[in-house]
Design an enzyme around this catalytic site. Sequence first.
Site, mmCIF file in Angstrom:
data_model
loop_
_atom_site.group_PDB
_atom_site.id
_atom_site.type_symbol
_atom_site.label_atom_id
_atom_site.label_comp_id
_atom_site.label_asym_id
_atom_site.label_seq_id
_atom_site.Cartn_x
_atom_site.Cartn_y
_atom_site.Cartn_z
ATOM 1 N N HIS B 76 30.681 47.649 -16.489
ATOM 2 C CA HIS B 76 31.664 47.895 -15.429
ATOM 3 C C HIS B 76 33.055 48.067 -16.046
ATOM 4 O O HIS B 76 33.773 49.012 -15.727
ATOM 5 C CB HIS B 76 31.651 46.736 -14.430
ATOM 6 C CG HIS B 76 32.853 46.672 -13.531
ATOM 7 N ND1 HIS B 76 33.074 47.582 -12.525
ATOM 8 C CD2 HIS B 76 33.904 45.823 -13.496
ATOM 9 C CE1 HIS B 76 34.212 47.285 -11.904
ATOM 10 N NE2 HIS B 76 34.732 46.222 -12.477
ATOM 11 N N ASP B 105 50.879 76.694 -19.701
ATOM 12 C CA ASP B 105 49.626 75.968 -19.906
ATOM 13 C C ASP B 105 49.921 74.833 -20.875
ATOM 14 O O ASP B 105 51.069 74.623 -21.265
ATOM 15 C CB ASP B 105 48.542 76.906 -20.477
ATOM 16 C CG ASP B 105 47.129 76.375 -20.191
ATOM 17 O OD1 ASP B 105 46.899 75.173 -20.394
ATOM 18 O OD2 ASP B 105 46.273 77.165 -19.760
ATOM 19 N N TRP B 141 33.532 43.610 -22.512
ATOM 20 C CA TRP B 141 34.096 44.852 -23.067
ATOM 21 C C TRP B 141 34.962 44.589 -24.290
ATOM 22 O O TRP B 141 35.237 45.492 -25.060
ATOM 23 C CB TRP B 141 34.893 45.600 -22.003
ATOM 24 C CG TRP B 141 36.294 45.107 -21.802
ATOM 25 C CD1 TRP B 141 36.679 44.019 -21.081
ATOM 26 C CD2 TRP B 141 37.500 45.675 -22.336
ATOM 27 N NE1 TRP B 141 38.039 43.875 -21.121
ATOM 28 C CE2 TRP B 141 38.575 44.879 -21.885
ATOM 29 C CE3 TRP B 141 37.789 46.786 -23.135
ATOM 30 C CZ2 TRP B 141 39.899 45.141 -22.208
ATOM 31 C CZ3 TRP B 141 39.116 47.043 -23.462
ATOM 32 C CH2 TRP B 141 40.151 46.224 -23.003
ATOM 33 N N SER B 168 38.563 61.628 -27.847
ATOM 34 C CA SER B 168 38.987 62.400 -26.685
ATOM 35 C C SER B 168 40.410 62.016 -26.270
ATOM 36 O O SER B 168 41.253 62.879 -26.040
ATOM 37 C CB SER B 168 38.004 62.168 -25.543
ATOM 38 O OG SER B 168 38.576 62.548 -24.327
ATOM 39 N N SER B 169 40.672 60.708 -26.219
ATOM 40 C CA SER B 169 42.010 60.256 -25.806
ATOM 41 C C SER B 169 43.075 60.710 -26.786
ATOM 42 O O SER B 169 44.164 61.125 -26.386
ATOM 43 C CB SER B 169 42.073 58.735 -25.735
ATOM 44 O OG SER B 169 41.169 58.250 -24.816
ATOM 45 N N HIS B 252 46.534 45.291 -25.848
ATOM 46 C CA HIS B 252 47.674 45.139 -24.958
ATOM 47 C C HIS B 252 48.381 46.447 -24.676
ATOM 48 O O HIS B 252 48.620 46.775 -23.519
ATOM 49 C CB HIS B 252 48.630 44.019 -25.354
ATOM 50 C CG HIS B 252 49.390 43.607 -24.138
ATOM 51 N ND1 HIS B 252 48.839 42.831 -23.156
ATOM 52 C CD2 HIS B 252 50.593 44.003 -23.664
ATOM 53 C CE1 HIS B 252 49.684 42.741 -22.145
ATOM 54 N NE2 HIS B 252 50.757 43.439 -22.423
ATOM 55 N N GLU B 254 46.964 49.128 -24.606
ATOM 56 C CA GLU B 254 45.987 49.810 -23.739
ATOM 57 C C GLU B 254 46.243 49.501 -22.263
ATOM 58 O O GLU B 254 46.140 50.385 -21.420
ATOM 59 C CB GLU B 254 44.572 49.385 -24.137
ATOM 60 C CG GLU B 254 43.475 49.770 -23.156
ATOM 61 C CD GLU B 254 43.188 51.257 -23.101
ATOM 62 O OE1 GLU B 254 43.646 51.984 -23.994
ATOM 63 O OE2 GLU B 254 42.506 51.682 -22.149
ATOM 64 N N TYR B 256 49.016 48.988 -20.896
ATOM 65 C CA TYR B 256 50.161 49.784 -20.447
ATOM 66 C C TYR B 256 49.826 51.258 -20.404
ATOM 67 O O TYR B 256 50.419 52.010 -19.629
ATOM 68 C CB TYR B 256 51.386 49.499 -21.322
ATOM 69 C CG TYR B 256 51.852 48.085 -21.092
ATOM 70 C CD1 TYR B 256 51.998 47.615 -19.797
ATOM 71 C CD2 TYR B 256 52.073 47.208 -22.132
ATOM 72 C CE1 TYR B 256 52.367 46.314 -19.543
ATOM 73 C CE2 TYR B 256 52.443 45.900 -21.887
ATOM 74 C CZ TYR B 256 52.584 45.457 -20.589
ATOM 75 O OH TYR B 256 52.936 44.170 -20.341
ATOM 76 N N SER B 267 57.192 56.692 -9.100
ATOM 77 C CA SER B 267 58.575 57.155 -9.157
ATOM 78 C C SER B 267 58.727 58.587 -8.652
ATOM 79 O O SER B 267 59.838 59.042 -8.402
ATOM 80 C CB SER B 267 59.110 57.079 -10.591
ATOM 81 O OG SER B 267 58.881 55.806 -11.116
ATOM 82 N N HIS B 301 48.974 36.813 -26.635
ATOM 83 C CA HIS B 301 48.909 36.037 -25.382
ATOM 84 C C HIS B 301 47.523 36.141 -24.752
ATOM 85 O O HIS B 301 47.233 35.423 -23.807
ATOM 86 C CB HIS B 301 50.021 36.437 -24.400
ATOM 87 C CG HIS B 301 49.921 37.809 -23.839
ATOM 88 N ND1 HIS B 301 51.003 38.554 -23.465
ATOM 89 C CD2 HIS B 301 48.854 38.594 -23.586
ATOM 90 C CE1 HIS B 301 50.608 39.717 -22.998
ATOM 91 N NE2 HIS B 301 49.309 39.773 -23.059
ATOM 92 N N HIS B 302 46.684 37.035 -25.264
ATOM 93 C CA HIS B 302 45.304 37.093 -24.789
ATOM 94 C C HIS B 302 44.442 36.022 -25.449
ATOM 95 O O HIS B 302 43.267 35.891 -25.119
ATOM 96 C CB HIS B 302 44.690 38.466 -25.082
ATOM 97 C CG HIS B 302 45.338 39.573 -24.313
ATOM 98 N ND1 HIS B 302 44.893 39.984 -23.087
ATOM 99 C CD2 HIS B 302 46.411 40.345 -24.592
ATOM 100 C CE1 HIS B 302 45.655 40.969 -22.648
ATOM 101 N NE2 HIS B 302 46.586 41.212 -23.540
ATOM 102 N N THR B 327 60.113 45.532 -16.195
ATOM 103 C CA THR B 327 59.243 45.755 -15.035
ATOM 104 C C THR B 327 59.993 45.430 -13.756
ATOM 105 O O THR B 327 59.880 46.145 -12.753
ATOM 106 C CB THR B 327 57.977 44.888 -15.147
ATOM 107 O OG1 THR B 327 57.462 45.008 -16.469
ATOM 108 C CG2 THR B 327 56.915 45.345 -14.167
ATOM 109 N N LYS B 330 62.174 48.230 -12.765
ATOM 110 C CA LYS B 330 61.435 49.295 -12.081
ATOM 111 C C LYS B 330 61.208 48.957 -10.610
ATOM 112 O O LYS B 330 61.482 49.776 -9.732
ATOM 113 C CB LYS B 330 60.082 49.528 -12.766
ATOM 114 C CG LYS B 330 60.247 50.185 -14.111
ATOM 115 C CD LYS B 330 58.909 50.616 -14.638
ATOM 116 C CE LYS B 330 59.049 51.788 -15.558
ATOM 117 N NZ LYS B 330 59.520 52.992 -14.920
ATOM 118 N N ARG B 449 34.958 32.930 -15.663
ATOM 119 C CA ARG B 449 34.567 34.330 -15.471
ATOM 120 C C ARG B 449 33.277 34.612 -16.234
ATOM 121 O O ARG B 449 32.833 33.802 -17.041
ATOM 122 C CB ARG B 449 35.684 35.257 -15.941
ATOM 123 C CG ARG B 449 35.962 35.158 -17.418
ATOM 124 C CD ARG B 449 37.196 35.934 -17.828
ATOM 125 N NE ARG B 449 36.948 37.370 -17.874
ATOM 126 C CZ ARG B 449 37.626 38.221 -18.657
ATOM 127 N NH1 ARG B 449 38.590 37.768 -19.439
ATOM 128 N NH2 ARG B 449 37.366 39.497 -18.657
#
Lengths: 183, 524
Positions: B76, B105, B141, B168-169, B252, B254, B256, B267, B301-302, B327, B330, B449
């Site tokens: 998932h 293009d 994951w 690809s990315s 991390h 990732e 963002y 925006s 922090h993870h 943040t 924003k 979890r």
Amino acid sequence: MSATRTMVLKLVALTAAMFGFGFLLVPLYEVFCDITGLGGRTSNEAVAEVTIAPDTDRLVRVEFMASVNSNGPWEFRPEVSSMMVHPGQMYTTTYWARNMREFDIVGHAVPSVAPGTAARYFNKTECFCFTEQKFEGLEGRDMPVVFIIDPDLPAHVQTVTLSYTFFDRAGVASAAAPPSALQ
Amino acid sequence: MSTATHADHHDHGHPTGFMRWLTTTNHKDIGTMYLVFSLVMFFVGGAMALVIRAELFQPGLQFVDPGFFNQMTTMHALIMIFGAVMPAFVGLANWMVPLQIGAPDMALPRLNNWSFWILPFAFSLLLLTLFLPGGAPASGWTMYPPLVLQTGNAFPFLIFSIHLMGLSSIMGAINIIVTIMNMRAPGMGLLKMPLFTWSWLITAYLLILVMPVLAGAVTMLLTDKYFGTAFFTAAGGGDPVMFQHIFWFFGHPEVYIMILPAFGIISEIIPTFARKPLFGYSAMVYATASIAFLSFIVWAHHMFTVGMPLAGQLFFMFTTMLIAVPTGVKVFNWVATMWRGAMTFETPMLFALAFVFLFTIGGFSGLMLAIVPADLQYHDSYFVVAHFHYVLVPGAVFAIMAAVYYWLPKWTGNMYDEKMGKIHFWLSAISVNLTFFPMHFVGLAGMPRRIPDYATQFAEFNAIATVGAFLFGFSQLMFAWNIYRCAKGGKKATAEVWEGSHGLEWTVPSPAPHHTFDTPPVVK
């Protein structure tokens, strides 16, 4: 289109550099941990024997732990679970290990010290973890550790835990095992 | 119509049917393929989420065995992150970045085709593992060793599919950067670019900086498993904790990558429906750049619970909290844009408003998690699940839906069904909170979890979450149906589409012709 080409080449180079950087993180991590002793990293090399005046006023508890990696059946335990020691004085203790399989095997103990900040004050002059340990089938023996706690150990640290995890030497155990033993 | 003849003229002699889509180098076609692919993956990953929620409806084991449950949580996450959210943003970038900067293009059209067509192969590899002996990857994951190294036949499929997704990315990111840097219309200075384009420029740099690191990390896993290296094997002198450092150095930034384009979309939408220019444009740009920079120095922090010295914990705690500043800028600017605006509440605006409100809730729970002594309690609990689903579902996914409703008339030339859109919004907004809000409570009360069973005191909140999840899941069929209907026909849209719209993409007719800006527009 040369502006595009230059930019693409630069970005591809940046990608390649970042791929390399990912691998560079490995030695950087090692160096960082060795210098700071983070992660409980303790030196895997003997320190030269130096005579330091023992700090007889101070007593530090040293706890010994032993664990076995899930790879193989080993009997592995410290002779005593803890000792009270004076920083600066040399002590000897032993760990007992026995190969519970019927064939020869090479094992390896990986040390770790907690709290991590105490790791660099924990000096070993002799340790079975410095070398690989070869065991014959069903052989068991005592293995010595000789250590000195550095008198510079921060005052708030009253207990230091030395922990060993015993492994089959990476990648060797399953290859060396006779087929009959792998069930 | 003149636009149709124009498009027909250019299409002359091109392949039709499947070959058209396989060989296309047109940014609009490729954008559409990315978006459709992402919608399909959204439903695949969503079905897996419903398996998880069905199992958690009641304590005890009902439907699936724990092994399969773990496969579902792992798959998932991988599918939603790499298959749904990221391709959706790349698809939006393909469609909108050239239109927003007045380029004909993308800079590298063939690379663009390739970077899309890698994805179906990558996800086929990943999904095929469900049918292998031993099943799909089940280690989460995040792929922490040593657990992930115990994966069976699925392991090399997992690694290679991640390599392909990364490839690809990276190709997509290179393409977007080159397009933005080299193909802007005359007069379109960097600080005149629309914010969606700006946020994608920064996101693309993040992708280039971190996807190769992930590729390196999974390559190390691969060699540890098959080639006798010991990067993460303690017996050979490696350290499993090092994987967590390398992974989160990627991980991390990732997160963002998955939210900065959403900031860009919001925006764009709020000024349109508030009929006011965006408050604090340059502050928005600098805030986005600061968030991107900070994302590189907060990764640990993870992993506060791995045993870190106090100095490390303090460093990562304070830098993490620092992210709240840009943040907050924003969120303030979005609210200030709406202040005294002549607001109307069409579907895109509703999703954008829900984004501002619900993403902020996710941001606040993130701040709670940043506090080290609290994190030691929250770590690996459902509170974490609640946090990242708040920033990803009513955050990133709502922003994508807002973007789709906002630009769909430009893509198809038809208005979507506004009434159905509003019903879709209200069902989604209510059910998403029903699903994820109770997770805060069970998490704080100690429910871990990634478990298929739980203590009975968590039963009520889990039952509520499951009801919410099914409601949310089936509401999305309405989204797909609305898009399909809109693509087939409906009320014709004008070029401007929205009364308050502004920017180059609204100067071309709706639907946007196959080729736009053959001669660059001049931006004043």
